[in-house]
Design a protein around this motif. Sequence first.
Motif, mmCIF file in Angstrom:
data_model
loop_
_atom_site.group_PDB
_atom_site.id
_atom_site.type_symbol
_atom_site.label_atom_id
_atom_site.label_comp_id
_atom_site.label_asym_id
_atom_site.label_seq_id
_atom_site.Cartn_x
_atom_site.Cartn_y
_atom_site.Cartn_z
ATOM 1 N N ALA A 155 -7.466 23.749 -10.848
ATOM 2 C CA ALA A 155 -7.185 22.503 -11.672
ATOM 3 C C ALA A 155 -6.978 22.629 -13.135
ATOM 4 O O ALA A 155 -6.306 22.218 -14.054
ATOM 5 N N TRP A 156 -7.911 23.581 -13.851
ATOM 6 C CA TRP A 156 -7.975 23.872 -15.142
ATOM 7 C C TRP A 156 -6.657 24.688 -15.616
ATOM 8 O O TRP A 156 -6.347 24.262 -16.674
ATOM 9 N N THR A 157 -6.419 25.554 -14.799
ATOM 10 C CA THR A 157 -5.328 26.342 -15.235
ATOM 11 C C THR A 157 -4.016 25.255 -15.011
ATOM 12 O O THR A 157 -3.311 25.422 -16.174
ATOM 13 N N GLY B 7 -6.319 11.609 -10.847
ATOM 14 C CA GLY B 7 -7.076 10.729 -11.443
ATOM 15 C C GLY B 7 -8.579 10.642 -11.039
ATOM 16 O O GLY B 7 -9.160 9.749 -11.781
ATOM 17 N N ARG B 8 -9.019 11.695 -10.722
ATOM 18 C CA ARG B 8 -10.443 11.779 -10.554
ATOM 19 C C ARG B 8 -10.925 12.881 -11.381
ATOM 20 O O ARG B 8 -10.327 13.718 -11.616
#
Length: 79
Positions: A66-68, A25-26
Amino acid sequence: MKDFLLELGRDFCYVGSEFPVQVGGRDFALDLLFFHRGLNALVAFELKVNEFEPEYLGKLNFYLEAWTAMYAKSMSSPR
């Protein structure tokens, strides 16, 4: 910026700056994101104005994982 991109070489394609990544959520952002056609891989740049600190590498790893998790599945080709 043009000179910087030319230095990277012909196989680098600009994807975006301040590329959004969301974890728990950030909101976070990768400074620069490129795609390398020869390697078929994304390349992220985290820009800093001071000397390298080990935690910078940890932050970049965090962004890439996180992107992956967010995008890799949608970009992989079907088999």
